[in-house]
Scaffold this motif. Sequence first.
Motif, mmCIF file in Angstrom:
data_model
loop_
_atom_site.group_PDB
_atom_site.id
_atom_site.type_symbol
_atom_site.label_atom_id
_atom_site.label_comp_id
_atom_site.label_asym_id
_atom_site.label_seq_id
_atom_site.Cartn_x
_atom_site.Cartn_y
_atom_site.Cartn_z
ATOM 1 N N ALA A 28 83.191 -12.948 5.098
ATOM 2 C CA ALA A 28 82.788 -12.998 6.648
ATOM 3 C C ALA A 28 82.408 -11.913 7.089
ATOM 4 C CB ALA A 28 84.371 -13.428 7.435
ATOM 5 N N GLU A 29 81.663 -11.887 8.333
ATOM 6 C CA GLU A 29 80.997 -10.858 9.112
ATOM 7 C C GLU A 29 81.878 -10.423 9.911
ATOM 8 O OE1 GLU A 29 76.710 -10.470 10.569
ATOM 9 O OE2 GLU A 29 78.001 -11.111 12.407
ATOM 10 N N VAL A 30 82.362 -8.890 10.116
ATOM 11 C CA VAL A 30 83.278 -8.539 10.965
ATOM 12 C C VAL A 30 82.788 -7.528 11.838
ATOM 13 C CG1 VAL A 30 85.721 -7.422 10.925
ATOM 14 C CG2 VAL A 30 84.975 -8.577 8.979
ATOM 15 N N GLU A 31 83.173 -7.538 13.253
ATOM 16 C CA GLU A 31 82.619 -6.690 14.167
ATOM 17 C C GLU A 31 83.945 -5.748 14.380
ATOM 18 O OE1 GLU A 31 81.114 -8.686 17.641
ATOM 19 O OE2 GLU A 31 79.234 -9.146 16.664
ATOM 20 N N ILE A 32 83.637 -4.352 14.323
ATOM 21 C CA ILE A 32 84.691 -3.506 14.491
ATOM 22 C C ILE A 32 84.357 -2.513 15.670
ATOM 23 C CG2 ILE A 32 86.142 -1.507 13.328
ATOM 24 C CD1 ILE A 32 84.846 -2.951 10.685
ATOM 25 N N LYS A 33 85.471 -2.587 16.631
ATOM 26 C CA LYS A 33 85.107 -1.969 17.872
ATOM 27 C C LYS A 33 85.801 -0.630 17.765
ATOM 28 C CE LYS A 33 84.995 -2.429 22.861
ATOM 29 N NZ LYS A 33 83.705 -2.068 23.240
ATOM 30 N N CYS A 34 85.153 0.614 18.198
ATOM 31 C CA CYS A 34 85.969 1.888 18.391
ATOM 32 C C CYS A 34 85.363 2.611 19.317
ATOM 33 C CB CYS A 34 85.998 2.593 16.944
ATOM 34 S SG CYS A 34 86.671 4.272 17.003
ATOM 35 N N LYS A 35 86.162 3.044 20.165
ATOM 36 C CA LYS A 35 85.509 4.024 21.350
ATOM 37 C C LYS A 35 86.458 5.365 21.471
ATOM 38 C CE LYS A 35 83.905 4.263 26.084
ATOM 39 N NZ LYS A 35 84.120 3.540 27.364
ATOM 40 N N TRP A 45 81.956 7.645 12.131
ATOM 41 C CA TRP A 45 82.656 6.680 11.599
ATOM 42 C C TRP A 45 83.268 6.839 10.401
ATOM 43 C CZ3 TRP A 45 84.005 1.690 13.847
ATOM 44 C CH2 TRP A 45 83.444 1.470 15.034
ATOM 45 N N PHE A 46 84.399 6.312 9.992
ATOM 46 C CA PHE A 46 84.976 6.474 8.657
ATOM 47 C C PHE A 46 85.952 5.258 8.717
ATOM 48 C CE2 PHE A 46 87.542 8.694 11.748
ATOM 49 C CZ PHE A 46 88.783 8.546 11.433
ATOM 50 N N ARG A 47 86.474 5.387 7.311
ATOM 51 C CA ARG A 47 87.598 4.449 6.825
ATOM 52 C C ARG A 47 88.485 4.812 5.914
ATOM 53 N NH1 ARG A 47 84.068 -0.607 3.615
ATOM 54 N NH2 ARG A 47 83.519 0.780 2.068
ATOM 55 N N VAL A 48 89.608 4.274 6.087
ATOM 56 C CA VAL A 48 90.586 4.739 4.739
ATOM 57 C C VAL A 48 90.993 3.506 4.074
ATOM 58 C CG1 VAL A 48 92.724 5.946 4.295
ATOM 59 C CG2 VAL A 48 91.538 6.697 6.223
ATOM 60 N N LEU A 49 90.501 3.524 2.834
ATOM 61 C CA LEU A 49 90.581 2.186 2.107
ATOM 62 C C LEU A 49 92.011 2.057 1.414
ATOM 63 C CD1 LEU A 49 86.976 1.996 0.442
ATOM 64 C CD2 LEU A 49 87.812 0.833 2.277
ATOM 65 N N ASP A 50 92.373 1.016 1.167
ATOM 66 C CA ASP A 50 93.726 0.627 0.574
ATOM 67 C C ASP A 50 93.632 1.133 -0.840
ATOM 68 O OD1 ASP A 50 94.510 -0.320 2.946
ATOM 69 O OD2 ASP A 50 94.540 -2.533 2.454
ATOM 70 N N THR A 51 92.550 1.291 -1.544
ATOM 71 C CA THR A 51 92.352 1.590 -2.852
ATOM 72 C C THR A 51 91.968 2.967 -3.353
ATOM 73 O OG1 THR A 51 90.216 0.415 -3.092
ATOM 74 C CG2 THR A 51 91.942 -0.727 -3.526
ATOM 75 N N HIS A 79 74.493 -1.274 12.632
ATOM 76 C CA HIS A 79 74.855 -0.619 13.726
ATOM 77 C C HIS A 79 73.949 -1.025 14.931
ATOM 78 C CE1 HIS A 79 71.109 1.435 12.197
ATOM 79 N NE2 HIS A 79 70.974 2.154 13.433
ATOM 80 N N SER A 80 73.518 -2.387 14.725
ATOM 81 C CA SER A 80 72.870 -3.029 15.861
ATOM 82 C C SER A 80 73.264 -2.986 17.337
ATOM 83 C CB SER A 80 72.140 -4.261 15.529
ATOM 84 O OG SER A 80 73.290 -5.171 15.415
ATOM 85 N N LYS A 81 74.786 -2.904 17.302
ATOM 86 C CA LYS A 81 75.560 -2.979 18.470
ATOM 87 C C LYS A 81 76.445 -1.608 18.760
ATOM 88 C CE LYS A 81 76.371 -7.850 18.366
ATOM 89 N NZ LYS A 81 77.581 -9.016 18.314
ATOM 90 N N MET A 82 75.653 -0.524 18.009
ATOM 91 C CA MET A 82 76.484 0.835 18.151
ATOM 92 C C MET A 82 76.611 1.163 19.612
ATOM 93 S SD MET A 82 78.176 2.862 16.753
ATOM 94 C CE MET A 82 77.944 2.145 14.885
ATOM 95 N N GLN A 83 75.550 0.859 20.804
ATOM 96 C CA GLN A 83 75.792 1.562 21.966
ATOM 97 C C GLN A 83 76.824 0.598 22.697
ATOM 98 O OE1 GLN A 83 71.912 0.305 23.862
ATOM 99 N NE2 GLN A 83 71.137 2.275 23.065
ATOM 100 N N GLN A 84 77.359 -0.382 21.940
ATOM 101 C CA GLN A 84 78.699 -1.094 22.727
ATOM 102 C C GLN A 84 79.988 -0.679 21.909
ATOM 103 O OE1 GLN A 84 77.925 -5.336 22.672
ATOM 104 N NE2 GLN A 84 75.669 -4.997 23.120
ATOM 105 N N LEU A 87 80.565 -1.611 15.290
ATOM 106 C CA LEU A 87 80.151 -1.419 13.902
ATOM 107 C C LEU A 87 80.239 -2.765 13.228
ATOM 108 C CD1 LEU A 87 78.884 0.634 11.618
ATOM 109 C CD2 LEU A 87 81.085 1.031 10.911
ATOM 110 N N THR A 88 79.088 -3.168 12.481
ATOM 111 C CA THR A 88 79.449 -4.554 12.014
ATOM 112 C C THR A 88 79.351 -4.386 10.429
ATOM 113 O OG1 THR A 88 78.140 -5.770 13.808
ATOM 114 C CG2 THR A 88 78.309 -6.742 11.765
ATOM 115 N N LEU A 89 80.391 -4.933 9.847
ATOM 116 C CA LEU A 89 80.637 -5.061 8.387
ATOM 117 C C LEU A 89 79.972 -6.407 8.134
ATOM 118 C CD1 LEU A 89 81.786 -4.059 5.661
ATOM 119 C CD2 LEU A 89 83.559 -5.242 6.096
ATOM 120 N N LYS A 90 78.880 -6.314 7.028
ATOM 121 C CA LYS A 90 78.041 -7.526 7.126
ATOM 122 C C LYS A 90 79.005 -8.698 6.153
ATOM 123 C CE LYS A 90 73.618 -5.074 7.116
ATOM 124 N NZ LYS A 90 72.330 -4.844 6.251
#
Length: 223
Positions: A28-35, A45-51, A79-84, A87-90
């Motif tokens: 699935a495509e996921v939109e992640i919002k962070c301000k 932007w960064f992430r901490v993966l479980d693995t 990053h097409s919606k980065m102004q909002q 960040l979109t995970l494809k």
Amino acid sequence: MIPFDTAEKKVTEMTSGAGEERRVTEGAEVEIKCKPLDSGSMVIWFRVLDTSAMEFIGSFSNNGLLKSTTDSFQSTFSHSKMQQDILTLKSFNKAQDSGVYSCAALKGSILKFGETTRLVGEKAEVAVVEATQAAATTKQNLCTTATPCVCNNINGQGETSPQMFCTPIILGPLAGGCGLLLLLLIITTVYCNHIRTRRCPHHHKRKRRSGDLEKLKLDKRQV
């Protein structure tokens, strides 16, 4: 210098379950919002993966322009919606993308973190479908045994298995063949007896004639 004590404390809070948790299906495509809490010279932007440990995703200007990313960014994120502040995970991959996602604004030498989002992969429904198919196959196999059975359909009415008709079909020709052989045996026996009966009178006549000749001979001698 960035105060790493503050950053380490924030990462500890994220990995301990703070923030929003979202369950995502595979692919699935996921939109992640962070301000971030405050604006700065750029947003990281960064992430901490479980693995694995913390992973850098990319840095952007305040108006959403891409400044620096990893080699796999273009194939993984948009990053097409980065102004909002999105960040979109494809395409979500449970094994590679499960973890905590967040951002931080760099203001001077201080990081101003934003909200966090934990992505958790949902269990695939394929296992449930396979279990249902296996149960249906097992039920069908129970109705295809050598012993005649009655299968219950959806309406609850009994349906007799076609295999119960195999026994009469096989035994019918066998019984007919045995009856034909028995009839031939009876006809042969009657015919043989008839032939024997026709021959017997001639045999008896011959015996009676020879006996009459001997009697005539004896009478002549006595005379």
